[in-house]
Enzyme design. Structure first.
Site, PDB file in Angstrom:
ATOM      1  N   GLU A 149      35.866  54.369  28.427  1.00  0.00           N
ATOM      2  CA  GLU A 149      37.034  55.195  29.234  1.00  0.00           C
ATOM      3  C   GLU A 149      36.707  54.133  30.605  1.00  0.00           C
ATOM      4  OE1 GLU A 149      35.392  58.970  29.884  1.00  0.00           O
ATOM      5  OE2 GLU A 149      34.795  58.960  27.782  1.00  0.00           O
ATOM      6  N   LYS A 155      36.133  54.026  34.491  1.00  0.00           N
ATOM      7  CA  LYS A 155      35.100  54.424  35.496  1.00  0.00           C
ATOM      8  C   LYS A 155      35.999  54.752  36.740  1.00  0.00           C
ATOM      9  CE  LYS A 155      30.255  53.935  37.079  1.00  0.00           C
ATOM     10  NZ  LYS A 155      30.561  54.200  38.516  1.00  0.00           N
ATOM     11  N   ASP A 185      36.577  55.751  40.458  1.00  0.00           N
ATOM     12  CA  ASP A 185      35.746  55.471  41.611  1.00  0.00           C
ATOM     13  C   ASP A 185      35.936  56.613  42.816  1.00  0.00           C
ATOM     14  OD1 ASP A 185      33.804  54.247  42.973  1.00  0.00           O
ATOM     15  OD2 ASP A 185      34.972  52.578  43.723  1.00  0.00           O
ATOM     16  N   TYR A 199      36.127  63.931  32.492  1.00  0.00           N
ATOM     17  CA  TYR A 199      35.665  62.914  31.449  1.00  0.00           C
ATOM     18  C   TYR A 199      34.451  63.582  30.605  1.00  0.00           C
ATOM     19  CZ  TYR A 199      32.591  62.138  35.260  1.00  0.00           C
ATOM     20  OH  TYR A 199      31.362  62.133  36.213  1.00  0.00           O
ATOM     21  N   LYS A 239      30.419  46.910  34.754  1.00  0.00           N
ATOM     22  CA  LYS A 239      30.897  46.877  36.116  1.00  0.00           C
ATOM     23  C   LYS A 239      32.075  45.858  36.232  1.00  0.00           C
ATOM     24  CE  LYS A 239      29.174  50.256  38.664  1.00  0.00           C
ATOM     25  NZ  LYS A 239      28.277  50.237  39.723  1.00  0.00           N
ATOM     26  N   CYS A 272       3.617  40.592  62.915  1.00  0.00           N
ATOM     27  CA  CYS A 272       4.343  41.996  62.601  1.00  0.00           C
ATOM     28  C   CYS A 272       5.338  42.042  63.953  1.00  0.00           C
ATOM     29  CB  CYS A 272       3.630  43.086  62.508  1.00  0.00           C
ATOM     30  SG  CYS A 272       4.464  44.643  62.402  1.00  0.00           S
ATOM     31  N   CYS A 307       3.881  45.347  65.881  1.00  0.00           N
ATOM     32  CA  CYS A 307       2.634  45.335  66.449  1.00  0.00           C
ATOM     33  C   CYS A 307       1.663  44.363  66.674  1.00  0.00           C
ATOM     34  CB  CYS A 307       1.734  46.381  65.489  1.00  0.00           C
ATOM     35  SG  CYS A 307       1.208  45.781  64.119  1.00  0.00           S
ATOM     36  N   CYS A 340       2.310  44.265  57.150  1.00  0.00           N
ATOM     37  CA  CYS A 340       1.553  44.000  58.094  1.00  0.00           C
ATOM     38  C   CYS A 340       0.527  45.073  57.697  1.00  0.00           C
ATOM     39  CB  CYS A 340       2.500  45.044  59.240  1.00  0.00           C
ATOM     40  SG  CYS A 340       1.465  45.495  60.813  1.00  0.00           S
ATOM     41  N   CYS A 384       0.563  50.532  63.555  1.00  0.00           N
ATOM     42  CA  CYS A 384       1.534  49.995  63.468  1.00  0.00           C
ATOM     43  C   CYS A 384       2.756  51.331  63.474  1.00  0.00           C
ATOM     44  CB  CYS A 384       1.873  49.015  62.292  1.00  0.00           C
ATOM     45  SG  CYS A 384       3.295  48.371  62.399  1.00  0.00           S
TER      46      CYS A 384
HETATM   47  P1  AMP Z   1      26.799  55.541  39.145  1.00  0.00           P
HETATM   48  O1  AMP Z   1      27.354  56.353  40.538  1.00  0.00           O
HETATM   49  O2  AMP Z   1      27.417  54.110  39.540  1.00  0.00           O
HETATM   50  O3  AMP Z   1      25.586  55.787  38.762  1.00  0.00           O
HETATM   51  O4  AMP Z   1      27.783  56.117  38.148  1.00  0.00           O
HETATM   52  C1  AMP Z   1      27.823  57.236  37.551  1.00  0.00           C
HETATM   53  C2  AMP Z   1      29.056  58.037  37.970  1.00  0.00           C
HETATM   54  O5  AMP Z   1      30.270  57.455  37.508  1.00  0.00           O
HETATM   55  C3  AMP Z   1      29.094  59.511  37.631  1.00  0.00           C
HETATM   56  O6  AMP Z   1      28.448  60.318  38.262  1.00  0.00           O
HETATM   57  C4  AMP Z   1      30.607  59.741  37.384  1.00  0.00           C
HETATM   58  O7  AMP Z   1      31.032  60.405  38.672  1.00  0.00           O
HETATM   59  C5  AMP Z   1      31.190  58.346  37.539  1.00  0.00           C
HETATM   60  N1  AMP Z   1      32.389  58.175  36.464  1.00  0.00           N
HETATM   61  C6  AMP Z   1      33.354  57.782  36.580  1.00  0.00           C
HETATM   62  N2  AMP Z   1      34.264  57.773  35.395  1.00  0.00           N
HETATM   63  C7  AMP Z   1      33.367  58.121  34.573  1.00  0.00           C
HETATM   64  C8  AMP Z   1      33.534  58.301  33.042  1.00  0.00           C
HETATM   65  N3  AMP Z   1      34.709  58.101  32.653  1.00  0.00           N
HETATM   66  N4  AMP Z   1      32.568  58.661  32.305  1.00  0.00           N
HETATM   67  C9  AMP Z   1      31.412  59.187  32.972  1.00  0.00           C
HETATM   68  N5  AMP Z   1      31.254  58.798  34.502  1.00  0.00           N
HETATM   69  C10 AMP Z   1      31.995  58.424  35.067  1.00  0.00           C
HETATM   70 ZN    ZN Z   2       2.880  46.309  62.307  1.00  0.00          ZN
END
Ligand code: AMP
Ligand code: ZN
Length: 663
Positions: free
Chosen positions: A110, A112, A114, A221, A308, A402, A405, A420, A426
């Site tokens: 699927e 991802k 954002d 999803y 990614k 440091c 301190c 440190c 500190c």
């Molecule tokens: P991350 O926050 O980078 O760990 O990614 C996990 C998040 O990706 C999940 O909490 C979802 O909100 C998001 N996400 C987006 N698209 C999908 C998908 N198709 N399946 C599962 N998670 C997804």
């Molecule tokens: Zn220190």
């Protein structure tokens, strides 16, 4: 009577139009006609308050104001996803999968999305609750706001289960983002930075009318729940779509990692044609039984992997380097950059990790450096543009002292970080330790925040966390009133922390390398701080999951006189420094020395409960069968190759019932 019927008819009709427009992207009437009908319905509903229906389309316009979002514990944790960046990563993952499940593995791929994750609960076909992810364990109740998002069905159609949770992402499509920003600019205001932050910010607006104005969308999803009767992730998506949810239909079943990569490559290019932001692909094991077999790590499902897309990069000027001192004394060098826009946010700083990293990159002040932002919040420097280096620039000389301190720094053999050593004198260390002690996963002291801690330390009222228990309201009242909301609250919060369980207190002590999970293990094993403080290196190392590094750190902590004094004071004040009667009575050593593999689906207890039972009775849960395994606890759908393996190694296979009888 006729008017009442009219209300039902209009509600039905408008819901259908909403679905066509916002879920299917196929408008069935003009906007004008829609508005007329909506106004009609609003007028009629005013006359019949007894016909109130929480799923009426008129409620989409919002109106409810939420002052404080209620925090609610997720019925099922909202996990994050493991990330991969290459074919090799995916292949490694597949190798791990093959060790744990039988038969061919198919993947549902699927996009991802954002945005901001959301979990929706439906009961009897009606939306009853919407929670943000929060920290994964608990989230904020944002139901009133979510109801204004038109692609979220308030009422389902078809053969939905009686009660279930469904998860998805709230996104702000580019077009809506652009419109919102045009309005902002016209009003002379600062525009929003990027769609994702605007989407997640929208969920927490207090006035739902404002949320209704934002053209947000909800893409679904995953369905969570045990008895939905669905067998694959792909069917999950299809079902959700049939109940009225917006589920993009790009998902594809792939039978091999090569197919998965083809999907990735296609979308790496074509994602720019999508109406909303995506930052990768999510690959999921398609078969839900296999998913159940695989389960979760502490952070993420083993059956899913995010891939990614390549992170965005920019180059900018490195102006100077500053050094931060953490609560353990660790020094982190930070690059201060000429502000530059990267992936929608302005970047001013990047972490340089440690002296070795600086050496390796050979970055110098005045260099143009390449900055990259992956999933992480803090961007990193990945290289230097040598063609732009000024003549006569000098190598960076790492600090010896440091910056807070002025103590000479130390660096242990084999460690990358400088420290440190002045832990008692500190200031960022003193403040950091107390901030850690009061933090949410530790003592979680209400009425006391990180900044107040700094204020109290700087005013000379406290020097360590034990001092908190001697604070009086009189002392605090004289301090900056703006920073301290209520002296009484603070003092009460400190007193209430005496109820917090031993394992969390142990975590709060801030012993290096003793995180949440390790603290739990140690608390369970040693049962009291006294026993733990007397533990030897050898003894500690026999505890499950405790290695040399942790063992040494624990021993060093209790060798320090100051720590011993502090702990004795905590005991004196009544802080929990041993397991409670209740925790003790739930623990036995009945299964001590036994190693269990848990496989399949169970009836009376969940898989996690089963593992917890093994753990709290002194047994050990392991993931794959070997000659050392004592028992395989098998539920329905245990894989055939596990059975063969157990048989060939003569490891007894027992049922859930037989296991429970052992206790
Ligand atoms: P991350 O926050 O980078 O760990 O990614 C996990 C998040 O990706 C999940 O909490 C979802 O909100 C998001 N996400 C987006 N698209 C999908 C998908 N198709 N399946 C599962 N998670 C997804
Ligand atoms: Zn220190």
């Amino acid at each position: 009577m006729k008017e009442k019927e009219q209300i039902f008819k209009l509600r039905e009709e408008l819901s259908q139009h909403n679905h066509s427009y916002y879920v299917l992207d196929e408008p069935s009437i003009t906007d004008f006609e829609f508005d007329v009908k909506l106004k009609q319905l609003q007028a009629l509903e005013l006359n019949y308050p007894e016909l109130y229906d929480a799923s009426s389309p008129t409620l989409r316009v919002g109106g409810e104001v939420t002052k404080n979002f209620e925090t609610i514990v997720h019925a099922q944790r909202m996990y994050s996803l493991d990330n991969s960046y290459s074919k090799e990563d995916l292949m490694d993952w597949e190798v791990r999968l093959r060790k744990m499940v039988d038969g061919p593995i198919a993947y549902a791929c699927e996009l991802k999305y954002d945005g901001a994750s959301i979990s929706l609960t439906y009961e009897n076909g009606l939306l009853v609750q919407a929670l943000t992810r929060g920290d994964g364990t608990q989230g904020d109740n944002v139901t009133a706001n979510i109801k204004t998002i038109k692609s979220v069905p308030l009422k389902l159609q078809g053969d939905y289960p009686y009660k279930f949770e469904i998860r998805g992402e709230i996104v702000l499509p580019f077009s809506g983002f652009k419109t919102l920003n045009e309005e902002k600019i016209a009003a002379g205001e600062e525009p929003y930075k990027n769609p994702r932050n605007t989407a997640s910010g929208s969920l927490k607006l207090q006035n739902s009318v404002e949320v209704a104005r934002r053209p947000l969308e909800c893409l679904l999803y995953s369905i969570v729940g045990e008895n939905t009767g669905i067998q694959t992730q792909f069917d999950n998506l299809e079902k959700a779509r049939s109940w009225g949810f917006k589920v993009p239909n790009v998902a594809k079943i792939c039978d091999s990692i090569d197919d998965v990569l083809e999907f990735v490559n296609y979308w790496d290019v074509h994602r720019h044609e999508l109406p909303y932001e995506t930052d990768g692909i999510v690959v999921k094991v398609n078969n839900l039984f296999q998913q159940a077999e695989l389960g979760f790590t502490a952070k993420a499902p083993r059956w899913a992997m995010a891939y990614k897309f390549k992170a965005e990069q920019v180059s900018t000027l490195l102006e100077h380097i500053s050094y931060q001192v953490g609560r353990t004394g660790a020094i982190t060098p930070v690059a201060n950059l000429l502000p530059v826009e990267l992936a929608g946010t302005i970047v001013k700083r990047a972490s340089l990790h440690n002296a070795d990293q600086i050496d390796k990159l050979d970055v110098r002040i005045g260099d143009w450096v390449y900055v990259e932002k992956g999933g992480e919040i803090i961007p990193k420097i990945i290289g230097v543009d040598l063609s732009r280096r000024k003549q006569g620039s000098d190598k960076i000389v790492y600090i010896n002292y440091c910056t807070e301190c002025e103590s000479p720094l130390v660096r242990k053999k084999g460690e990358a970080q400088h420290y440190c050593p002045n832990d008692m004198g500190c200031s960022p260390q003193i403040i950091g330790r107390i901030q850690h002690y009061i933090s949410r996963k530790a003592l979680d002291i209400e009425g006391l925040g990180g900044e107040t801690v700094a204020l109290l330390v700087n005013a000379g009222l406290i020097r360590d966390y034990a001092d908190l228990y001697e604070l009086t309201a009189d002392q605090i009242i004289h301090l900056d009133r703006m920073a301290i909301k209520s002296a009484d609250n603070l003092v009460n919060g400190v007193q209430a922390s005496k109820e917090v369980s031993f394992e969390r207190v142990l975590f709060g002590l801030g012993i290096r390398y003793v995180g949440e999970t390790v603290a739990k293990k140690l608390a369970k094993h040693y049962k009291s701080i006294k026993a733990l403080s007397e533990a030897t290196l050898e003894g500690l190392e026999t505890v499950d999951e405790i290695g040399v590094k942790i063992a040494e750190s624990v021993v060093a902590f209790f060798k320090n006189e100051a720590n011993i004094r502090m702990v004795s004071r905590l005991i004196l004040y009544g802080v929990q420094l041993e397991l409670s009667e209740e925790a003790l009575s739930n623990q036995t050593t009945q299964l001590q020395g036994l190693r269990f593999v848990v496989s399949g689906i169970f009836e009376t207890v969940s898989r996690d409960e089963l593992k917890e039972l093994i753990d709290s009775n002194g047994g050990k849960v392991v993931s794959s069968i070997s000659a050392k395994t004592s028992f395989v606890v098998s539920g329905a759908n245990m894989g055939p190759s596990k059975r063969t393996k157990a048989d060939s190694l003569k490891v007894p296979i027992i049922s859930e019932k037989e296991f429970l009888e052992m206790l």
